[in-house]
Design a protein around this motif. Structure first.
Motif: not given
Length: 212
Positions: A128-136, A105-115, A99-103
């Protein structure tokens, strides 16, 4: 002889009765404890079920209220504010990041991916969502993230393969990209949509979809 025999029988019966009463007085508490344990265990089990059901209903109501918020940014904050832990929290974090706009949501995704305490299902999805984000990142950075996601048994293996093909195309390594796409095309677990996308890319790159 009948009277003596009858007397002996009566005495024997009294002795047996006395022994029985003595045994009940001595060991009867075991039966009482067993009954109390059974009844208490059943009551605790029912209480635990009711508590879990109430907690689940409360969580569901909170999530429904959060996703009903109209403004996307406010909706993301409301979802993130729902109290949960473990994999349930991971699901909510993924929803919040979506739901977050732009960047944002990135910190949240990074936290989930690293947990590492979370199920791989959610960690890999976040990665996978992090890779799909612009500026990956550049192709090499994306490949480094995607390779572990494309291993045998990984939950999003074929989607990771598709992104790897695109990353290799960005590097100019067309044959490697074609090899990845062929794997998707030939894999029995590929969905119709995924196989169609692979087919279109193979043809666009001058390859033959049915080539082994």
């Amino acid at each position: 002889m009948s009277n003596p025999e009858s007397f002996i029988d009566e005495v024997s019966e009294e002795v047996r009765r006395d022994k029985l009463y003595a045994a009940m007085r001595r060991y009867g508490w075991i039966g009482v404890v067993a009954v109390v344990g059974i009844v208490g265990g059943a009551a605790y089990n029912e209480w635990q079920k009711a508590t879990s059901r109430t907690a689940a209903e409360a969580l569901g109501d909170s999530v429904l209220a959060a996703i009903s918020v109209e403004d996307p940014a406010a909706r993301a904050e409301a979802i993130a504010a729902v109290a949960a832990d473990g994999d349930t929290a991971a699901v909510l974090n993924l929803l919040s990041a979506a739901e977050a706009e732009g960047e944002a949501g990135r910190p949240t995704l990074e936290a989930v991916a690293a947990d590492t305490t979370l199920s791989r299902l959610y960690r890999d999805l976040a990665a996978l969502k992090l890779v799909l984000m612009p500026g990956a990142g550049d192709a090499d950075a994306r490949i480094a993230v995607l390779e572990p996601l494309a291993t045998a048994g990984a939950p999003y293996r074929l989607l990771a393969e598709e992104q790897l093909a695109l990353a290799y195309l960005d590097k100019g390594e067309t044959q490697e990209a074609l090899d990845r796409l062929q794997q998707i095309w030939l894999d029995e677990q590929s969905t119709t949509a995924l196989r169609r996308r692979a087919n279109e890319l193979i043809i666009a790159l001058g390859g033959t979809p049915d080539a082994a």
